[in-house]
Design a protein around this motif. Structure first.
Motif, PDB file in Angstrom:
ATOM      1  N   ALA A 228    -108.581  14.363   4.568  1.00  0.00           N
ATOM      2  CA  ALA A 228    -108.631  14.431   3.106  1.00  0.00           C
ATOM      3  C   ALA A 228    -107.268  14.132   2.487  1.00  0.00           C
ATOM      4  CB  ALA A 228    -109.125  15.807   2.668  1.00  0.00           C
ATOM      5  N   VAL A 229    -106.209  14.642   3.105  1.00  0.00           N
ATOM      6  CA  VAL A 229    -104.860  14.372   2.592  1.00  0.00           C
ATOM      7  C   VAL A 229    -104.549  12.888   2.707  1.00  0.00           C
ATOM      8  CG1 VAL A 229    -102.400  14.767   3.048  1.00  0.00           C
ATOM      9  CG2 VAL A 229    -103.972  16.687   2.938  1.00  0.00           C
ATOM     10  N   SER A 230    -104.975  12.267   3.788  1.00  0.00           N
ATOM     11  CA  SER A 230    -104.767  10.827   3.944  1.00  0.00           C
ATOM     12  C   SER A 230    -105.506  10.053   2.853  1.00  0.00           C
ATOM     13  CB  SER A 230    -105.249  10.356   5.313  1.00  0.00           C
ATOM     14  OG  SER A 230    -104.467  10.921   6.321  1.00  0.00           O
ATOM     15  N   ALA A 231    -106.739  10.427   2.593  1.00  0.00           N
ATOM     16  CA  ALA A 231    -107.516   9.754   1.552  1.00  0.00           C
ATOM     17  C   ALA A 231    -106.861   9.934   0.184  1.00  0.00           C
ATOM     18  CB  ALA A 231    -108.947  10.285   1.532  1.00  0.00           C
ATOM     19  N   GLY A 232    -106.432  11.152  -0.127  1.00  0.00           N
ATOM     20  CA  GLY A 232    -105.760  11.409  -1.394  1.00  0.00           C
ATOM     21  C   GLY A 232    -104.476  10.616  -1.535  1.00  0.00           C
ATOM     22  N   PHE A 233    -103.711  10.527  -0.454  1.00  0.00           N
ATOM     23  CA  PHE A 233    -102.466   9.765  -0.471  1.00  0.00           C
ATOM     24  C   PHE A 233    -102.733   8.290  -0.742  1.00  0.00           C
ATOM     25  CE2 PHE A 233     -99.252   7.298   1.913  1.00  0.00           C
ATOM     26  CZ  PHE A 233     -98.134   7.660   1.179  1.00  0.00           C
ATOM     27  N   TYR A 234    -103.749   7.724  -0.099  1.00  0.00           N
ATOM     28  CA  TYR A 234    -104.059   6.314  -0.326  1.00  0.00           C
ATOM     29  C   TYR A 234    -104.581   6.070  -1.737  1.00  0.00           C
ATOM     30  CZ  TYR A 234    -103.073   5.269   4.524  1.00  0.00           C
ATOM     31  OH  TYR A 234    -102.439   5.114   5.718  1.00  0.00           O
ATOM     32  N   ILE A 235    -105.265   7.030  -2.315  1.00  0.00           N
ATOM     33  CA  ILE A 235    -105.693   6.907  -3.711  1.00  0.00           C
ATOM     34  C   ILE A 235    -104.470   6.893  -4.618  1.00  0.00           C
ATOM     35  CG2 ILE A 235    -106.882   8.110  -5.599  1.00  0.00           C
ATOM     36  CD1 ILE A 235    -108.762   6.624  -3.695  1.00  0.00           C
TER      37      ILE A 235
END
Length: 72
Positions: free
Chosen positions: A18-25
């Protein structure tokens, strides 16, 4: 006395995803803002909107992943 329960290995993995997804957003929104500012002189998305979008994506995606893990 514990305030929070211990997280499982699976929940920890879901948090990392989830942190990876948020970072890419965040990166995507920042890239769009930089391009728009370069060509139009105005930002497309405010920093306030970028911040809350990233937070919502991170916690929302973690919630979805944890729910899917519980169903299995």
């Amino acid at each position: 006395m514990k305030l929070f329960k211990d997280v499982s290995k699976r929940e920890h993995q879901n948090w990392n995803k989830a942190v990876s997804a948020g970072f890419y957003i965040f990166l995507l929104l920042l890239f769009v803002n930089v391009i728009m500012y370069t060509y139009k002189g105005a930002e497309l998305v405010s920093s306030f909107s970028m911040f809350w979008t990233g937070i919502i994506v991170t916690f929302g995606y973690q919630f979805i992943l944890n729910r899917k893990s519980e169903e299995k």
